[in-house]
Write a protein that holds these residues in place. Structure first.
Motif, PDB file in Angstrom:
ATOM      1  N   TYR A  70       0.853  -1.181   0.000  1.00 52.74           N
ATOM      2  CA  TYR A  70       0.000   0.000   0.000  1.00 52.74           C
ATOM      3  C   TYR A  70       0.886   1.226   0.000  1.00 52.74           C
ATOM      4  N   PHE A  71       0.305   2.393  -0.199  1.00 56.46           N
ATOM      5  CA  PHE A  71       1.101   3.624  -0.270  1.00 56.46           C
ATOM      6  C   PHE A  71       0.438   4.696   0.575  1.00 56.46           C
ATOM      7  N   ASP A  72       1.159   5.112   1.627  1.00 50.70           N
ATOM      8  CA  ASP A  72       0.663   6.165   2.514  1.00 50.70           C
ATOM      9  C   ASP A  72       1.845   7.018   2.942  1.00 50.70           C
ATOM     10  N   ASP A  73       1.996   8.182   2.296  1.00 53.38           N
ATOM     11  CA  ASP A  73       3.129   9.062   2.606  1.00 53.38           C
ATOM     12  C   ASP A  73       2.779  10.146   3.621  1.00 53.38           C
ATOM     13  N   ARG A  74       1.637  10.014   4.292  1.00 52.46           N
ATOM     14  CA  ARG A  74       1.255  11.003   5.304  1.00 52.46           C
ATOM     15  C   ARG A  74       2.061  10.844   6.581  1.00 52.46           C
ATOM     16  N   ASP A  75       2.520   9.639   6.844  1.00 52.11           N
ATOM     17  CA  ASP A  75       3.313   9.361   8.040  1.00 52.11           C
ATOM     18  C   ASP A  75       4.306   8.267   7.685  1.00 52.11           C
ATOM     19  N   LEU A  76       5.585   8.635   7.582  1.00 46.81           N
ATOM     20  CA  LEU A  76       6.612   7.682   7.145  1.00 46.81           C
ATOM     21  C   LEU A  76       7.294   6.985   8.314  1.00 46.81           C
ATOM     22  N   SER A  77       6.751   7.116   9.495  1.00 44.81           N
ATOM     23  CA  SER A  77       7.367   6.461  10.644  1.00 44.81           C
ATOM     24  C   SER A  77       7.137   4.951  10.590  1.00 44.81           C
ATOM     25  N   TRP A  78       8.084   4.205  11.193  1.00 47.78           N
ATOM     26  CA  TRP A  78       7.909   2.772  11.314  1.00 47.78           C
ATOM     27  C   TRP A  78       6.680   2.456  12.163  1.00 47.78           C
ATOM     28  N   GLU A  79       6.411   3.300  13.158  1.00 45.74           N
ATOM     29  CA  GLU A  79       5.292   3.047  14.050  1.00 45.74           C
ATOM     30  C   GLU A  79       3.963   3.028  13.290  1.00 45.74           C
ATOM     31  N   ALA A  80       3.812   3.930  12.319  1.00 44.55           N
ATOM     32  CA  ALA A  80       2.572   3.971  11.532  1.00 44.55           C
ATOM     33  C   ALA A  80       2.425   2.709  10.688  1.00 44.55           C
ATOM     34  N   GLU A  81       3.519   2.294  10.048  1.00 44.80           N
ATOM     35  CA  GLU A  81       3.461   1.068   9.250  1.00 44.80           C
ATOM     36  C   GLU A  81       3.206  -0.134  10.146  1.00 44.80           C
ATOM     37  N   ASP A  82       3.833  -0.151  11.303  1.00 45.23           N
ATOM     38  CA  ASP A  82       3.671  -1.266  12.222  1.00 45.23           C
ATOM     39  C   ASP A  82       2.229  -1.387  12.716  1.00 45.23           C
ATOM     40  N   ASN A 103       4.230  -0.691   3.562  1.00 44.34           N
ATOM     41  CA  ASN A 103       3.967   0.639   3.027  1.00 44.34           C
ATOM     42  C   ASN A 103       5.094   1.016   2.072  1.00 44.34           C
ATOM     43  N   GLU A 104       4.785   1.109   0.795  1.00 44.44           N
ATOM     44  CA  GLU A 104       5.810   1.384  -0.214  1.00 44.44           C
ATOM     45  C   GLU A 104       6.295   2.829  -0.200  1.00 44.44           C
ATOM     46  N   ALA A 105       5.639   3.698   0.542  1.00 48.17           N
ATOM     47  CA  ALA A 105       6.131   5.066   0.700  1.00 48.17           C
ATOM     48  C   ALA A 105       7.392   5.109   1.550  1.00 48.17           C
ATOM     49  N   ARG A 106       7.693   4.016   2.264  1.00 46.04           N
ATOM     50  CA  ARG A 106       8.847   3.974   3.166  1.00 46.04           C
ATOM     51  C   ARG A 106      10.049   3.217   2.601  1.00 46.04           C
ATOM     52  N   VAL A 107       9.934   2.647   1.424  1.00 48.18           N
ATOM     53  CA  VAL A 107      10.978   1.755   0.909  1.00 48.18           C
ATOM     54  C   VAL A 107      12.337   2.454   0.837  1.00 48.18           C
ATOM     55  N   HIS A 108      12.354   3.710   0.425  1.00 43.99           N
ATOM     56  CA  HIS A 108      13.628   4.415   0.267  1.00 43.99           C
ATOM     57  C   HIS A 108      14.382   4.564   1.591  1.00 43.99           C
ATOM     58  N   LEU A 109      13.695   4.397   2.707  1.00 50.53           N
ATOM     59  CA  LEU A 109      14.326   4.565   4.013  1.00 50.53           C
ATOM     60  C   LEU A 109      15.201   3.374   4.403  1.00 50.53           C
ATOM     61  N   TRP A 110      14.936   2.190   3.803  1.00 54.70           N
ATOM     62  CA  TRP A 110      15.696   0.999   4.179  1.00 54.70           C
ATOM     63  C   TRP A 110      16.334   0.257   3.016  1.00 54.70           C
ATOM     64  N   TYR A 111      15.996   0.625   1.784  1.00 54.39           N
ATOM     65  CA  TYR A 111      16.406  -0.167   0.628  1.00 54.39           C
ATOM     66  C   TYR A 111      17.926  -0.223   0.461  1.00 54.39           C
ATOM     67  N   GLU A 112      18.589   0.926   0.596  1.00 51.21           N
ATOM     68  CA  GLU A 112      20.040   0.944   0.370  1.00 51.21           C
ATOM     69  C   GLU A 112      20.769   0.049   1.368  1.00 51.21           C
ATOM     70  N   GLN A 113      20.334   0.079   2.619  1.00 54.97           N
ATOM     71  CA  GLN A 113      20.984  -0.749   3.629  1.00 54.97           C
ATOM     72  C   GLN A 113      20.815  -2.237   3.317  1.00 54.97           C
ATOM     73  N   LYS A 114      19.677  -2.606   2.774  1.00 49.03           N
ATOM     74  CA  LYS A 114      19.417  -4.021   2.496  1.00 49.03           C
ATOM     75  C   LYS A 114      20.039  -4.492   1.190  1.00 49.03           C
ATOM     76  N   PHE A 115      19.981  -3.650   0.139  1.00 47.05           N
ATOM     77  CA  PHE A 115      20.392  -4.092  -1.192  1.00 47.05           C
ATOM     78  C   PHE A 115      21.629  -3.386  -1.746  1.00 47.05           C
ATOM     79  N   GLY A 116      22.112  -2.350  -1.056  1.00 46.99           N
ATOM     80  CA  GLY A 116      23.344  -1.701  -1.481  1.00 46.99           C
ATOM     81  C   GLY A 116      23.216  -0.683  -2.583  1.00 46.99           C
TER      82      GLY A 116
END
Length: 200
Positions: A70-82, A103-116
């Motif tokens: 899903y996509f929700d960019d109103r709140d990008l905190s982990w707590e909201a997704e959780d 939440n696909e609005a948050r992917v950019h926050l963790w993608y680099e760490q996981k995939f480089g």
């Protein structure tokens, strides 16, 4: 051969194939009730159900989980997704498989760490689906409020029915594509896996 049919007939065959998978239908119906913004059921549960239909396997063969984006960019905190994940866990609690809600609005926050590699912020769930490692994976299905199926398939359905895995080098690195393709080929040896661009 379905991959050579007109698109409207491919869509009908796609829906018929997915309808063989009772768990997938249950996930679609329950996700619709969650009322998540811009949601799709996506990933392996879709194209692998088609592969199973084409190759005469049981509908759920090889499917390890069911992805809900899903996509929700109103709140990008982990707590909201959780919180959304927690609600979904209750809704899917008795479904006999793993259902992952993200939440696909948050992917950019963790993608680099996981995939480089750096991932620019997605602008929609469709944009996230567009970035999958193989074009064959770029599929999404959801139920509209009137129960009609909405299918997102930016690369069409011919490769899916033709058992062709084609690289999509827009974000995921080559190693991710090759690892996924090797895993799939072990489950579905009939697949034709195309090389990453530039490889010989």
């Amino acid at each position: 051969m379905i991959e050579r049919l007109p698109l409207d007939e491919q869509l009908a065959a796609f829906k018929a194939a997915l309808s063989r998978n009772g768990i997938l239908l249950e996930v679609l119906e329950r996700t619709a009730a969650l009322d998540l913004p811009d949601w799709y059921v996506t990933g392996g549960c879709l194209f692998q159900t088609v592969w199973n239909t084409v190759t005469g396997r049981a509908p759920g063969h090889g499917i390890k989980d069911y992805d809900v984006f899903y996509f929700d960019d109103r709140d990008l905190s982990w707590e909201a997704e959780d919180r959304a994940i927690g609600v979904a866990e209750k809704v899917f609690g008795d479904v006999p498989t793993k259902v992952e809600v993200r939440n696909e609005a948050r992917v950019h926050l963790w993608y680099e760490q996981k995939f480089g590699v750096v991932c620019a912020p997605h602008t929609s769930t469709e944009a996230a689906i567009d970035s999958f490692a193989a074009t064959t994976c770029c599929l999404g299905v959801r139920l509209d409020s009137d129960g009609r199926w909405r299918v997102y398939a930016p690369h069409g359905l011919s490769d899916v029915f033709g058992l062709v895995v084609r690289p999509n080098p827009v974000l995921a690195p080559r190693a991710v594509y090759e690892a996924k393709a090797a895993h799939w080929r072990r489950q579905w040896p009939e697949l034709t896996v195309l090389d990453w661009p530039g490889t010989t």
